[in-house]
Design an enzyme around this catalytic site. Structure first.
Site, PDB file in Angstrom:
ATOM      1  N   SER A  52      -4.023  37.308 -43.573  1.00 18.66           N
ATOM      2  CA  SER A  52      -4.566  36.164 -44.524  1.00 18.66           C
ATOM      3  C   SER A  52      -4.042  36.209 -45.881  1.00 18.66           C
ATOM      4  O   SER A  52      -3.988  35.311 -46.628  1.00 18.66           O
ATOM      5  CB  SER A  52      -5.950  35.880 -44.567  1.00 18.66           C
ATOM      6  OG  SER A  52      -6.575  36.150 -43.080  1.00 18.66           O
ATOM      7  N   HIS A 107     -24.120  32.851 -42.298  1.00 23.69           N
ATOM      8  CA  HIS A 107     -24.928  32.612 -41.012  1.00 23.69           C
ATOM      9  C   HIS A 107     -25.721  34.113 -41.004  1.00 23.69           C
ATOM     10  O   HIS A 107     -25.433  34.946 -41.523  1.00 23.69           O
ATOM     11  CB  HIS A 107     -23.860  32.690 -40.021  1.00 23.69           C
ATOM     12  CG  HIS A 107     -24.563  32.703 -38.543  1.00 23.69           C
ATOM     13  ND1 HIS A 107     -25.510  31.991 -38.117  1.00 23.69           N
ATOM     14  CD2 HIS A 107     -24.132  33.369 -37.404  1.00 23.69           C
ATOM     15  CE1 HIS A 107     -25.844  32.303 -36.775  1.00 23.69           C
ATOM     16  NE2 HIS A 107     -25.025  33.150 -36.414  1.00 23.69           N
ATOM     17  N   GLU A 230     -10.901  10.257 -25.774  1.00 21.27           N
ATOM     18  CA  GLU A 230     -11.679   9.232 -26.149  1.00 21.27           C
ATOM     19  C   GLU A 230     -13.429   9.342 -26.632  1.00 21.27           C
ATOM     20  O   GLU A 230     -13.823   8.747 -27.411  1.00 21.27           O
ATOM     21  CB  GLU A 230     -12.173   8.188 -24.931  1.00 21.27           C
ATOM     22  CG  GLU A 230     -11.380   7.081 -24.688  1.00 21.27           C
ATOM     23  CD  GLU A 230     -11.925   5.998 -23.884  1.00 21.27           C
ATOM     24  OE1 GLU A 230     -12.785   5.610 -24.404  1.00 21.27           O
ATOM     25  OE2 GLU A 230     -11.431   5.774 -22.506  1.00 21.27           O
TER      26      GLU A 230
END
Ligand code: NAD
Ligand code: MG
Ligand code: MG
Length: 338
Positions: A52, A107, A230
């Site tokens: 990262s 969290h 969809e």
């Protein structure tokens, strides 16, 4: 229930702090960039050799080792994966946390299930955006935000709540709405939501619909469009104006068919399963299973991930999405960047 907005938060509190963001993944990249853009002094804390690091530097962020970033910070936001936080906290974070610093989470898992028992001099708060990290960043850059839960576990300074509100506002949450809760309620509702509805339930519903059509001899391309593609259009309508808004937009045939058949798909069996899932979350049974899975090297997770990635719906989906370049152009996830 009271909902807080930017006007209720004192942004200057977090603007006066150095915030270490530990981890630059889904949530980490969003918090780091949003806070920086809100005028906060941010340092991203990463393991040596972290993949990262280049991404964070590319975004113009200051990067340091986890210990160094922790030592420099007034607020340390732990955004490494939940399953690594306990060891990370014990080995690299707590020994370097300043006296009276603030420890923050997105969290409540590790605090609520006592995988982390924080030092008494610390404020311990939660700022939990109720959306994936990539949306936390993209909505912020568009001038919006993601609804956010805040909570206080430990208030050594007497100002923990104001800090949480300030941080949530800097992260864009105050544009959408901030709700105060407890670590326990956030943890239990978050785990239930992702298991029963968002990540588990919806995915199983898509796969079951797709497989039903395939087994009946229909083409996979048609099954993909009908049962997966969809869904976004339907969810967009629900997101925008609720279930009635969706029913207003679809045909009367679709509305009648949905209202009469939906409860057959999600009937008593599904509701019983949801209650059991919630009970396992509340009793700590799921947490024990997840901690054990990681202690054993997370082999079962890797196996499940592999099976999921290689199923027919993923193969046909990849081919069909290649023919819809605009999906890529507007993508939330760019693995080379975030
Ligand atoms: P992630 O898996 O996307 O990223 C974690 C990052 O931490 C990695 O990119 C890396 O920079 C670093 N990292 C990885 N392994 C590490 C280790 N062993 N030690 C130190 N650093 C390590 O994580 P995430 O999904 O952003 O989750 C971070 C926290 O945010 C968790 O507490 C999670 O529950 C919470 N959360 C996540 C989301 C979400 O959208 N993913 C939503 C709400 C809350
Ligand atoms: Mg979650
Ligand atoms: Mg149709």
């Amino acid at each position: 229930m009271k909902v807080f907005y930017d006007k209720d938060a004192d942004l200057s509190i977090v603007q006066g702090c150095t915030v270490a963001i530990i981890g630059y993944g889904s949530q980490g990249h969003a918090h780091a960039n949003n806070l920086k853009d809100s005028g906060v002094s941010v340092v991203v804390g990463l393991r040596a050799g972290s993949a990262s690091e280049a991404k964070a530097r590319e975004a113009g962020l200051a990067v340091a080792g986890i210990e160094e970033a922790t030592a420099a910070a007034d607020i340390v936001m732990v955004l490494a994966p939940d399953e690594h936080q306990s060891a990370l906290y014990a080995d690299q974070i707590e020994p370097n946390l300043r006296e009276g610093a603030t420890l923050a989470f997105a969290h409540g898992f590790n605090i609520h299930f006592e995988q982390i028992r924080p030092r008494e001099d610390l404020d311990v708060i939660m700022i939990a955006p109720k959306g994936p990290g990539h949306l936390v960043r993209s909505t912020y850059t568009q001038g919006g935000g993601v609804p956010t839960l805040i909570a206080v576990f430990q208030d050594a300074s007497g100002k923990a709540r104001d800090k949480a509100l300030s941080y949530a506002s800097a992260n864009g949450g105050g544009r959408a709405g901030i709700i105060e809760t407890t670590f326990r309620d956030e943890t239990e509702t978050d785990l239930f939501g992702e298991q029963a509805v968002l990540c588990g339930g919806v995915t199983a519903l898509i796969e079951a619909g797709f497989e039903t059509l395939i087994e009946a001899g229909y083409e996979p391309e048609m099954a993909y469009f009908e049962c997966l593609h969809e869904l976004k259009l339907i969810v967009d309508l629900i997101y925008e104006g609720g279930i009635s808004n969706m029913n207003y937009s679809v045909s009367n045939t679709a509305e009648y068919g949905g209202l009469t058949r939906g409860p057959r798909v999600v009937g008593d069996q599904a509701r019983e399963a949801m209650k059991k899932i919630l009970a396992d979350v509340q009793s700590g049974e799921f947490a024990r299973e997840w901690v054990k899975e990681n202690a054993a090297g997370a082999g079962h997770l890797k196996q499940l991930r592999d099976t999921s990635q290689n199923q027919p719906i993923e193969e046909v989906g990849a081919q069909l999405r290649d023919m819809m370049p605009w999906i890529r152009e507007q993508r939330l996830v760019d693995r080379s960047r975030n």
